[in-house]
Design an enzyme around this catalytic site. Structure first.
Site, PDB file in Angstrom:
ATOM      1  N   ASP A  27       3.400   0.071   3.456  1.00 42.76           N
ATOM      2  CA  ASP A  27       2.268   0.760   4.066  1.00 42.76           C
ATOM      3  C   ASP A  27       1.772  -0.148   5.189  1.00 42.76           C
ATOM      4  O   ASP A  27       1.415  -1.306   4.930  1.00 42.76           O
ATOM      5  CB  ASP A  27       1.210   0.959   2.964  1.00 42.76           C
ATOM      6  CG  ASP A  27      -0.029   1.707   3.414  1.00 42.76           C
ATOM      7  OD1 ASP A  27      -0.108   2.123   4.581  1.00 42.76           O
ATOM      8  OD2 ASP A  27      -0.935   1.859   2.557  1.00 42.76           O
ATOM      9  N   HIS A  76      -5.095  -1.971  -1.365  1.00 41.38           N
ATOM     10  CA  HIS A  76      -4.786  -1.412  -2.687  1.00 41.38           C
ATOM     11  C   HIS A  76      -3.447  -1.915  -3.196  1.00 41.38           C
ATOM     12  O   HIS A  76      -2.516  -2.116  -2.434  1.00 41.38           O
ATOM     13  CB  HIS A  76      -4.747   0.117  -2.590  1.00 41.38           C
ATOM     14  CG  HIS A  76      -3.972   0.627  -1.398  1.00 41.38           C
ATOM     15  ND1 HIS A  76      -2.666   1.020  -1.475  1.00 41.38           N
ATOM     16  CD2 HIS A  76      -4.315   0.754  -0.084  1.00 41.38           C
ATOM     17  CE1 HIS A  76      -2.250   1.390  -0.269  1.00 41.38           C
ATOM     18  NE2 HIS A  76      -3.223   1.232   0.601  1.00 41.38           N
TER      19      HIS A  76
HETATM   20 MN    MN Z   1      -1.902   2.728   5.469  1.00 41.60          MN
HETATM   21 MN    MN Z   2      -2.993   1.579   2.745  1.00 39.09          MN
END
Ligand code: MN
Ligand code: MN
Length: 297
Positions: free
Chosen positions: A94, A154
């Site tokens: 990510d 996260h």
């Molecule tokens: Mn992201």
């Molecule tokens: Mn993220």
């Protein structure tokens, strides 16, 4: 391929596509072309999308992707976040970058990036998430900006983008202890010091997620739900992708049926409360004994 190898491969693809996407973002560019470019390149490089490419402009902090027929274009003077998720065999990378079309907002981008760099330097097995949040806040404030306090990094797990534990972007509390082998996305968001520094839920961002298999009436709805479950599992997906597979009015109506029956859930756009411009920087890391491996570097 081992989990580690898959994570590294996903990170390499995400990093390459992020840099390529950055180079095609320009004033007048339709947002849907950026989303579709990312989708095509990730697939060409052998990855899967862990979520639809997010293109979040100005005070939209997160969770906007183009719907079918989107006419939104990149405007001069705007701040454009491109957020990309790639998975290989369910192992996720990510990463996000901000493209700036107003020289006065350049400092915001630098602050978010500096916050991310400082956080990465502090990551190691045994570190406290709260300490990382403090470091991010201090670094961003030292550059004359403030972090958004209710958005966090996260932990990620296989096929799960948000796996529970978070990495705050502000100080406050110890948080939890990072363990060797854990995978985290770290993502500071910066706004001007006069901004509220909080996000609130906005209108739907055309991003959805499978929630629960429930009884649906039409045969098409059963078929659509099956496609969603088998292709995206627990990963977010775009309404655009479904409308390609189920074109026309029937597709749109069936999609609504799945939403109404709560088989799928809609993500709202996350908007900065005072409508201040938002910059973001994000990388994915694997925690090691004495530091971390940045998979999306
Ligand atoms: Mn992201
Ligand atoms: Mn993220």
């Amino acid at each position: 391929m081992s989990a580690q190898d898959s994570l590294i491969k996903a990170g390499g693809i995400a990093s390459q596509v992020r840099e390529e996407a950055k180079s095609i973002v320009e004033v007048g560019k339709p947002v849907i072309e950026i989303c579709e470019f990312v989708r095509r390149r990730v697939s060409e490089l052998g990855g899967g999308l862990a979520f639809p490419c997010n293109v979040d402009i100005d005070y939209v902090a997160a969770h906007y992707t183009s719907p079918l027929g989107d006419t939104t274009v990149v405007e001069d003077g705007s701040l454009v976040k491109v957020d990309i998720g790639v998975h290989v065999d369910g192992y996720i990378a990510d990463t996000a970058t901000t493209v700036c079309f107003d020289p006065r907002l350049r400092g915001l981008v630098d602050a978010a990036e500096a916050g991310l760099d400082a956080a990465i330097k502090a990551v190691r097995a045994g570190a406290k998430s709260g300490d990382i949040g403090s470091i991010i806040e201090r670094t961003i404030k030292a550059r004359g900006a403030i972090p958004i306090r209710n958005l966090t990094g996260h932990r990620m797990a296989r096929y799960v983008v948000h796996a529970g534990q978070s990495i705050p972007n502000v100080s406050g509390g110890n948080g939890h202890t990072l363990r060797e082998g854990d995978v985290y996305a770290i993502e500071p968001f910066s706004v001007p010091p006069t901004a509220s520094g909080q996000i609130t839920n906005g209108p739907p961002g055309h991003i959805y997620q499978f929630k629960k298999k429930r009884r649906v009436r039409s045969e098409t709805a059963k078929r659509m739900l099956k496609v969603i479950q088998s292709e995206y599992r627990t990963l977010p997906f775009a309404s655009l992708w479904i409308q390609e597979k189920f074109p026309g009015r029937e597709g749109v109506e069936t999609f609504s049926e799945l939403l109404r029956s709560k088989c799928i859930d809609s993500y709202p756009q996350l908007l900065e409360e005072s409508h201040a411009p938002v910059a973001q920087a994000e990388h994915t890391v694997i925690v090691t004994e004495d530091g971390c491996t940045v998979t999306t570097a």
